[in-house]
Design an enzyme around this catalytic site. Sequence first.
Site, mmCIF file in Angstrom:
data_model
loop_
_atom_site.group_PDB
_atom_site.id
_atom_site.type_symbol
_atom_site.label_atom_id
_atom_site.label_comp_id
_atom_site.label_asym_id
_atom_site.label_seq_id
_atom_site.Cartn_x
_atom_site.Cartn_y
_atom_site.Cartn_z
ATOM 1 N N GLU A 153 0.819 -1.206 0.000
ATOM 2 C CA GLU A 153 0.000 0.000 0.000
ATOM 3 C C GLU A 153 0.855 1.260 0.000
ATOM 4 O O GLU A 153 1.892 1.318 0.656
ATOM 5 C CB GLU A 153 -0.843 0.056 1.275
ATOM 6 C CG GLU A 153 -1.738 -1.122 1.465
ATOM 7 C CD GLU A 153 -2.437 -1.073 2.816
ATOM 8 O OE1 GLU A 153 -3.005 -2.097 3.208
ATOM 9 O OE2 GLU A 153 -2.412 -0.026 3.479
ATOM 10 N N SER A 166 9.955 6.418 9.960
ATOM 11 C CA SER A 166 9.294 6.077 11.219
ATOM 12 C C SER A 166 9.721 4.673 11.646
ATOM 13 O O SER A 166 9.767 3.756 10.834
ATOM 14 C CB SER A 166 7.784 6.133 11.020
ATOM 15 O OG SER A 166 7.119 5.819 12.221
ATOM 16 N N CYS A 173 -2.510 1.698 8.701
ATOM 17 C CA CYS A 173 -1.418 0.890 8.223
ATOM 18 C C CYS A 173 -1.814 -0.554 7.892
ATOM 19 O O CYS A 173 -2.210 -1.315 8.762
ATOM 20 C CB CYS A 173 -0.419 0.910 9.369
ATOM 21 S SG CYS A 173 1.187 0.396 8.987
HETATM 22 N N1 SAH Z 1 7.140 0.158 11.536
HETATM 23 C C1 SAH Z 1 7.254 1.599 11.528
HETATM 24 C C2 SAH Z 1 6.566 2.208 10.335
HETATM 25 C C3 SAH Z 1 5.059 2.082 10.336
HETATM 26 S S1 SAH Z 1 4.445 3.648 10.625
HETATM 27 C C4 SAH Z 1 6.721 2.144 12.831
HETATM 28 O O1 SAH Z 1 6.229 1.373 13.645
HETATM 29 O O2 SAH Z 1 6.870 3.329 13.083
HETATM 30 C C5 SAH Z 1 2.780 3.400 10.861
HETATM 31 C C6 SAH Z 1 2.278 4.104 12.089
HETATM 32 O O3 SAH Z 1 0.870 3.840 12.207
HETATM 33 C C7 SAH Z 1 2.928 3.576 13.353
HETATM 34 O O4 SAH Z 1 3.086 4.603 14.284
HETATM 35 C C8 SAH Z 1 1.876 2.588 13.813
HETATM 36 O O5 SAH Z 1 2.039 2.299 15.159
HETATM 37 C C9 SAH Z 1 0.603 3.301 13.475
HETATM 38 N N2 SAH Z 1 -0.577 2.436 13.396
HETATM 39 C C10 SAH Z 1 -0.615 1.148 13.066
HETATM 40 N N3 SAH Z 1 -1.871 0.665 13.125
HETATM 41 C C11 SAH Z 1 -2.651 1.694 13.518
HETATM 42 C C12 SAH Z 1 -4.036 1.838 13.777
HETATM 43 N N4 SAH Z 1 -4.868 0.816 13.637
HETATM 44 N N5 SAH Z 1 -4.491 3.052 14.169
HETATM 45 C C13 SAH Z 1 -3.643 4.087 14.286
HETATM 46 N N6 SAH Z 1 -2.331 4.014 14.053
HETATM 47 C C14 SAH Z 1 -1.819 2.827 13.683
#
Ligand code: SAH
Length: 352
Positions: free
Chosen positions: A95, A197, A339
Amino acid sequence: MAGKKDDIKDLSLEELKARLKSLKEPPYRAEQIFEWIYQKGIRSFGQMTDLPAKLRDYLSDKFSITGSEIIKTQISKLNGTRKYLFKLNDGETVEGVLIPAKDITGRQTICLSSQVGCAFGCKFCASGLLGIKRDLRCGEILDQALGIQDDTKQRITNAVMMGTGEPLANYDNVMKAIAALNSPHGFGIGARKITVSTAGYIPGIKRYMEEKAQFELSISLHAATDEVRSMLMPINRKYPLAELMDVCREYTKEKGRIITFEYVLIKNLNSSPKNAQNLVRLLKGLNCKVNLIPFNRVSGLSYSPPSYGESRDFQELLEKGGINSTIRAQRGADIDAACGQLRLRETEKGRL
Ligand code: SAH
């Protein structure tokens, strides 16, 4: 055609220059090729009319310019956020998202994936539910940007590596890709408008700290105690908060740059006044800001976001404690924008 030949987008500008040097071609040829691909969106060497015919033939012989097909697009009616599902050459999907600014800045932010799936298994995140398949090549990361640019015909101004995957666990490919996003011969996005990130993968943060370019760093924190964080994010058992905070302090000191902490607010889990106070204590004195993200619902998971009032209360406690924060508007609530959700949904449907 593809398959045997290497995707030229896997080469950095420096690597391409070195390759051309061995053919006795001047370095500016590599810059021309970059501009054809990333600025003009050209997908065949034959169309690179300012290159000598011999060089075009050589390139066609040795390289391909592969692309990822957009197989699904979702456009948010609320704010124009566009979510794309790309099909890679081996049939896997990833995505990418375009988030247009709500204000008059004209900001066009792209959010890119770095891996097919994710190995980190954060409990609230759709990306990890299917495990990890593989790293993306540099060219595949850039194909998301090219596909979005081609679809909207607008200049991309900002980029965040916040799609599926842990970018710092696919370090070399991600660094090469963001260098092409940054290059004046590539997408020309300012280094400070490019953010990586991480879930807190310390070996990667340490390497990132050594990079000369002033790219931004964002850390997904989501909890201020090891107890809650280890429950939400298994990686915390390997790299616990005390170690993570040490590295963060070192980073802000070394680079003189601010760190953004992402904090997903989940009802009854990490969003109480006590949780806010713990966060203030953890971040006190650190050059940082906090991005509060109300949890985006994921099908199959029972977590939910707190009320808007609770989120505001949480933010107020941070402000009182001297921690700068914003509550991120839910820009994709109607289009599976969290995500990994689009890929998850499509895979569940068994279409892929
Ligand atoms: N692996 C890296 C890059 C992904 S960033 C990281 O963890 O930073 C994607 C961001 O969206 C991360 O902060 C993740 O924790 C957040 N995220 C994932 N699922 C989510 C959800 N259901 N609702 C809100 N934020 C979410």
